[in-house]
Scaffold this motif. Structure first.
Motif, short mmCIF file in Angstrom:
data_model
loop_
_atom_site.label_atom_id
_atom_site.label_comp_id
_atom_site.label_asym_id
_atom_site.label_seq_id
_atom_site.Cartn_x
_atom_site.Cartn_y
_atom_site.Cartn_z
N UNK A 135 0.92 -0.79 0.05
CA UNK A 135 -0.50 0.28 0.20
C UNK A 135 1.02 1.16 0.29
N UNK A 136 0.03 2.26 -0.71
CA UNK A 136 0.81 3.66 -0.54
C UNK A 136 0.13 4.49 0.23
N UNK A 137 1.24 5.57 1.21
CA UNK A 137 0.06 6.88 1.52
C UNK A 137 0.82 7.69 1.50
N UNK A 138 0.32 9.13 1.28
CA UNK A 138 -0.58 9.16 0.73
C UNK A 138 -0.09 8.91 -0.54
N UNK A 139 -1.88 8.48 -1.28
CA UNK A 139 -1.82 8.06 -3.02
C UNK A 139 -3.02 9.22 -3.61
N UNK A 140 -2.78 10.12 -4.14
CA UNK A 140 -2.01 11.18 -4.66
C UNK A 140 -0.99 11.74 -3.56
N UNK A 196 5.08 6.77 1.54
CA UNK A 196 5.11 5.25 1.83
C UNK A 196 4.73 4.79 1.87
N UNK A 197 6.16 3.63 1.22
CA UNK A 197 4.90 2.33 0.50
C UNK A 197 4.96 0.82 1.66
N UNK A 198 4.29 0.64 1.91
CA UNK A 198 4.22 -0.51 3.06
C UNK A 198 3.37 -2.14 2.91
N UNK A 199 4.57 -2.34 3.08
CA UNK A 199 4.65 -4.27 2.50
C UNK A 199 3.72 -4.90 3.30
N UNK A 200 3.02 -5.66 2.87
CA UNK A 200 2.03 -7.18 3.34
C UNK A 200 2.85 -8.24 3.11
N UNK A 227 4.83 2.85 -11.60
CA UNK A 227 4.47 1.23 -11.40
C UNK A 227 5.59 1.60 -11.16
N UNK A 228 5.61 0.98 -9.34
CA UNK A 228 6.89 0.06 -8.56
C UNK A 228 7.05 -1.12 -8.85
N UNK A 229 7.30 -1.40 -8.75
CA UNK A 229 7.99 -3.23 -8.66
C UNK A 229 8.97 -3.74 -7.25
N UNK A 230 8.33 -4.26 -6.58
CA UNK A 230 8.91 -5.03 -5.33
C UNK A 230 9.24 -6.21 -5.83
N UNK A 231 11.03 -6.58 -5.13
CA UNK A 231 11.63 -7.98 -5.57
C UNK A 231 12.05 -8.28 -4.06
N UNK A 232 11.38 -9.44 -4.13
CA UNK A 232 11.98 -10.88 -2.84
C UNK A 232 12.15 -11.29 -2.81
N UNK A 233 14.01 -11.92 -3.10
CA UNK A 233 14.26 -13.08 -3.25
C UNK A 233 13.69 -13.38 -4.86
N UNK A 234 13.44 -14.79 -5.40
CA UNK A 234 12.50 -14.60 -6.39
C UNK A 234 11.39 -13.85 -7.39
N UNK A 235 10.75 -13.06 -6.04
CA UNK A 235 9.18 -13.07 -6.47
C UNK A 235 9.93 -11.50 -6.84
N UNK A 236 8.35 -11.22 -7.36
CA UNK A 236 8.22 -9.79 -8.07
C UNK A 236 6.77 -9.24 -7.59
N UNK A 237 6.56 -8.81 -7.00
CA UNK A 237 5.27 -7.52 -6.87
C UNK A 237 4.88 -5.95 -7.32
N UNK A 238 3.54 -5.78 -8.27
CA UNK A 238 4.01 -4.60 -8.71
C UNK A 238 2.83 -3.42 -7.64
N UNK A 239 2.41 -2.23 -7.66
CA UNK A 239 1.65 -1.29 -7.53
C UNK A 239 1.64 -0.07 -8.11
N UNK A 240 0.86 0.84 -8.04
CA UNK A 240 1.08 1.70 -8.66
C UNK A 240 0.83 2.86 -7.69
N UNK A 241 0.89 4.43 -7.70
CA UNK A 241 0.35 5.41 -7.24
C UNK A 241 1.03 6.52 -8.46
N UNK A 242 0.65 8.18 -7.92
CA UNK A 242 0.12 9.31 -8.30
C UNK A 242 1.28 10.29 -7.76
N UNK A 243 1.26 11.13 -8.57
CA UNK A 243 2.11 11.75 -8.03
C UNK A 243 1.26 13.26 -8.46
N UNK A 244 1.03 14.55 -7.55
CA UNK A 244 0.09 15.50 -8.18
C UNK A 244 1.53 16.78 -7.64
N UNK A 245 1.36 17.52 -8.78
CA UNK A 245 2.11 18.86 -8.07
C UNK A 245 0.89 19.96 -8.18
#
Length: 84
Positions: free
Chosen positions: A2-7, A13-17, A66-84
């Motif tokens: 999860x990403x907070x705040x998003x946007x 902050x990225x938090x792994x579940x 797009x965010x890719x998290x790599x843990x060992x041989x596994x990859x997980x993805x997520x998205x976040x938005x940036x506003x200006x």
């Protein structure tokens, strides 16, 4: 994950579940990659051991990332938005 705040504006902050990551143990080392909308790698952070990671986004343009998290041989993805 999860990403907070998003946007986000200046940081996010990225938090792994970790409860749904098979084989994950507290303190395992992982890394993350952040890609812009053109699939260009704009940031990489390695050797992370905490389940939370604060990411400074002040140098990134507004848009979807797009965010890719790599843990060992596994990859997980997520998205976040940036506003200006």
């Amino acid at each position: 994950m999860s990403f907070t705040p998003n946007p986000a504006t200046d940081e996010i902050t990225l938090e792994l579940k970790t409860d749904n990551i098979e084989g994950y143990k507290t303190g395992d080392v992982w890394s993350l990659e952040i890609y812009n909308q053109q699939q260009v790698l704009v940031r990489q952070i390695t050797d992370i051991t905490d389940t939370k990671q604060v990411i400074n986004t002040s140098g990134l343009k507004a848009g979807v990332y797009l965010v890719r998290v790599i843990i060992g041989n596994n990859m997980y993805s997520g998205k976040f938005i940036i506003e200006r």
